[in-house]
Design a protein around this motif. Structure first.
Motif, short mmCIF file in Angstrom:
data_model
loop_
_atom_site.label_atom_id
_atom_site.label_comp_id
_atom_site.label_asym_id
_atom_site.label_seq_id
_atom_site.Cartn_x
_atom_site.Cartn_y
_atom_site.Cartn_z
N VAL A 217 0.83 -1.21 0.00
CA VAL A 217 0.00 0.00 0.00
C VAL A 217 0.86 1.25 0.00
O VAL A 217 0.62 2.22 -0.74
CB VAL A 217 -0.94 -0.01 1.22
N ALA A 218 1.93 1.25 0.85
CA ALA A 218 2.79 2.41 0.94
C ALA A 218 3.49 2.69 -0.38
O ALA A 218 3.60 3.85 -0.82
CB ALA A 218 3.81 2.21 2.06
N LEU A 219 3.96 1.66 -1.05
CA LEU A 219 4.64 1.86 -2.33
C LEU A 219 3.69 2.40 -3.39
O LEU A 219 4.05 3.24 -4.23
CB LEU A 219 5.25 0.53 -2.80
N GLU A 220 2.44 1.92 -3.37
CA GLU A 220 1.48 2.34 -4.39
C GLU A 220 1.02 3.78 -4.18
O GLU A 220 0.75 4.52 -5.14
CB GLU A 220 0.27 1.40 -4.37
N LEU A 221 0.93 4.21 -2.92
CA LEU A 221 0.39 5.54 -2.62
C LEU A 221 1.47 6.55 -2.25
O LEU A 221 1.13 7.68 -1.84
CB LEU A 221 -0.61 5.43 -1.46
N MET A 222 2.73 6.17 -2.36
CA MET A 222 3.81 7.06 -1.93
C MET A 222 3.74 8.41 -2.63
O MET A 222 3.93 9.47 -2.01
CB MET A 222 5.16 6.39 -2.17
N ASP A 223 3.48 8.40 -3.93
CA ASP A 223 3.48 9.65 -4.69
C ASP A 223 2.12 10.34 -4.73
O ASP A 223 2.02 11.56 -4.56
CB ASP A 223 3.95 9.39 -6.12
N SER A 224 1.07 9.53 -4.89
CA SER A 224 -0.26 10.13 -5.07
C SER A 224 -0.91 10.50 -3.74
O SER A 224 -1.57 11.55 -3.64
CB SER A 224 -1.16 9.18 -5.85
N ARG A 225 -0.79 9.70 -2.73
CA ARG A 225 -1.42 9.96 -1.43
C ARG A 225 -0.41 9.72 -0.30
O ARG A 225 -0.42 8.69 0.36
CB ARG A 225 -2.63 9.05 -1.24
N PRO A 226 0.50 10.64 -0.10
CA PRO A 226 1.55 10.45 0.90
C PRO A 226 1.03 10.26 2.31
O PRO A 226 1.66 9.57 3.12
CB PRO A 226 2.39 11.73 0.77
N GLU A 227 -0.11 10.86 2.67
CA GLU A 227 -0.63 10.70 4.02
C GLU A 227 -1.08 9.26 4.28
O GLU A 227 -0.84 8.72 5.36
CB GLU A 227 -1.81 11.67 4.24
N GLN A 228 -1.73 8.65 3.29
CA GLN A 228 -2.12 7.25 3.45
C GLN A 228 -0.89 6.34 3.46
O GLN A 228 -0.85 5.34 4.18
CB GLN A 228 -3.08 6.85 2.33
N ALA A 229 0.13 6.71 2.65
CA ALA A 229 1.37 5.94 2.68
C ALA A 229 2.03 6.04 4.05
O ALA A 229 2.58 5.07 4.58
CB ALA A 229 2.31 6.44 1.59
N ARG A 230 1.97 7.22 4.65
CA ARG A 230 2.54 7.42 5.98
C ARG A 230 1.80 6.55 7.00
O ARG A 230 2.42 5.92 7.88
CB ARG A 230 2.44 8.89 6.36
N SER A 231 0.47 6.51 6.87
CA SER A 231 -0.32 5.67 7.78
C SER A 231 0.07 4.19 7.65
O SER A 231 0.16 3.45 8.64
CB SER A 231 -1.80 5.85 7.49
N ALA A 232 0.31 3.75 6.39
CA ALA A 232 0.72 2.36 6.18
C ALA A 232 2.08 2.09 6.82
O ALA A 232 2.32 1.02 7.40
CB ALA A 232 0.77 2.05 4.69
N LEU A 233 3.00 3.07 6.72
CA LEU A 233 4.32 2.90 7.34
C LEU A 233 4.22 2.86 8.86
O LEU A 233 4.96 2.12 9.53
CB LEU A 233 5.24 4.03 6.88
N VAL A 234 3.32 3.66 9.41
CA VAL A 234 3.11 3.61 10.86
C VAL A 234 2.60 2.24 11.28
O VAL A 234 3.01 1.67 12.30
CB VAL A 234 2.12 4.72 11.28
N THR A 235 1.70 1.68 10.48
CA THR A 235 1.20 0.33 10.76
C THR A 235 2.32 -0.69 10.70
O THR A 235 2.42 -1.60 11.53
CB THR A 235 0.09 -0.05 9.77
N ILE A 236 3.20 -0.55 9.69
CA ILE A 236 4.35 -1.47 9.57
C ILE A 236 5.24 -1.37 10.80
O ILE A 236 5.70 -2.38 11.35
CB ILE A 236 5.14 -1.15 8.29
N LYS A 237 5.51 -0.14 11.23
CA LYS A 237 6.35 0.04 12.41
C LYS A 237 5.75 -0.61 13.64
O LYS A 237 6.42 -1.30 14.41
CB LYS A 237 6.58 1.53 12.65
#
Length: 396
Positions: A217-237
């Motif tokens: 999810v983070a890789l797919e949304l990194m450019d278009s929706r950085p906030e959702q990508a950030r949320s996915a990274l927080v979940t990974i952490k």
């Protein structure tokens, strides 16, 4: 692969073990010679000891050096030596001591039939020499042995054989006890290994599956929706931190002393909300429904229920296209029924998983005396486990 080397032992220990057969033979020789010399003073009608007599007294103990390597040959040879001593008419005494040792060792090593045959042959030859052969070959104080003497010899032989059988039984009993203890230890180690394997599988499979999905999810949304990508990274952490903590707990239990309690409590149904939140962050909506009278679950039952739900949700995330799942906890007086269902359809594989997870869930249920069934339910998949309380599980 070469044979394992025996554990190192000090030289004096090895020398003592190597010298045991010789030491016993020397003790028997001393006892036979000294005892026979003393007994000969009270048997004037017997043939006096000469060089051949002393040779026979020493030959029996000398044969005992080989009593464990060749128990049958030693039992037969000591019987012949004792018969030769009697035929020669030498004084009665502890000449039969080497015979006793040879018989006991042979019986302990499993050659019972040979020993009984040797004893019967010895007694039969003794009767033959004393009563059948002309002139009475046996020189006794009052001629040939009488009935009481023959009964005494028979009783002595039976006593020796009974003692040998008792020693054999004790040896076999001790060997059986040691084997049972070793088998119990092997089973305990195997069960502990399987338990740790299940724990690591459940922890890593769930966390890594969640991390894999959120990383995509983070890789797919990194450019278009950085906030959702950030949320996915927080979940990974968060998932990686939780997994690391649980793995450390399992490894700490492995490294710690036997019987040591874990430093942190095992996960249970009180942490079911964490699974629901993690699944929600991965895009799977999980609803939890409870029936019956809710009560505090025992530690083992709570851990098994938590891991079963965790593994079932992990399989849905990995193998099903469903975005919703339902967990039902059915409390009953004698246990807990856990059911996890998804509406399907399956995607990329069967929602039940590849097999290892299902095996682990069944093992967890079986460890409590319960059962687990899994299979398709319409377009989706269902996992249902029955987990009895510990007392009910033992009763079954």
């Amino acid at each position: 692969m070469s044979d394992p080397q025996p554990p190192w032992q000090p030289p004096w220990v090895r020398a003592a073990k190597a010298g045991r057969p010789v030491a016993l033979a020397v003790l028997v020789a001393v006892a036979q010679v000294a005892g026979t010399v003393a007994a000969a003073r009270h048997q004037p009608l017997r043939a006096p000891l000469d060089a051949f007599g002393y040779l026979l007294l020493l030959l029996g103990p000398a044969l005992l050096v080989l009593r464990r390597r060749h128990p049958v040959a030693v039992a037969v040879a000591t019987t012949l030596v004792a018969l030769g001593y009697i035929v020669a008419g030498y004084p009665y005494g502890p000449v039969f001591l080497s015979l006793v040792v040879a018989y006991c060792v042979a019986v302990q090593l499993g050659h019972r039939r040979v020993v009984w045959v040797c004893a019967a042959a010895f007694y039969g030859a003794h009767l033959l020499l004393g009563h059948v052969l002309p002139g009475g070959w046996l020189r006794a104080p009052a001629g040939a042995p009488n009935g009481w003497q023959e009964l005494g010899v028979a009783a002595w032989l039976l006593l020796v054989l009974a003692g040998a059988e008792i020693l054999r039984f004790r040896r076999e009993r001790m060997a059986a006890v040691r084997e049972a203890a070793a088998e119990a230890e092997r089973r305990r180690v195997d069960e502990e290994r399987l338990r740790m394997a299940r724990e690591l599988h459940d922890i890593l499979a769930h966390s890594i599956s969640l991390i894999h999905l959120q990383a995509g999810v983070a890789l797919e949304l990194m450019d278009s929706r950085p906030e959702q990508a950030r949320s996915a990274l927080v979940t990974i952490k968060g998932a990686s931190k939780a997994a690391l903590g649980e793995v450390r707990q399992v490894l700490g239990t492995l490294r710690g002393p036997a019987g040591a309690a874990p430093r942190s409590p095992a996960p249970g149904l009180d942490r079911l909300g964490e699974l629901v939140d993690q699944a929600a962050r991965a895009g799977l909506g999980v609803s939890v429904r409870t029936t019956g009278t809710v009560r505090e679950a025992p530690v083992g039952l709570g851990l098994a229920a938590f891991r079963i739900v965790q593994e079932a949700l992990t399989n849905i995330l990995r193998h099903s296209a469903a975005r919703t799942a339902e967990v039902t906890l059915g409390w009953q007086p004698d246990g807990l029924r856990v059911r996890i269902e998804d509406p399907g359809p399956a995607g990329g594989g069967e929602a039940g998983g590849s097999g290892t997870g299902l095996v682990g869930m069944r093992e967890r249920a079986a460890a409590l005396g319960g059962t687990l069934a899994s299979g398709p339910a319409g377009a989706g998949f269902r996992v249902e486990a029955w987990l009895p309380t510990p007392d009910q599980g033992r009763a079954r």
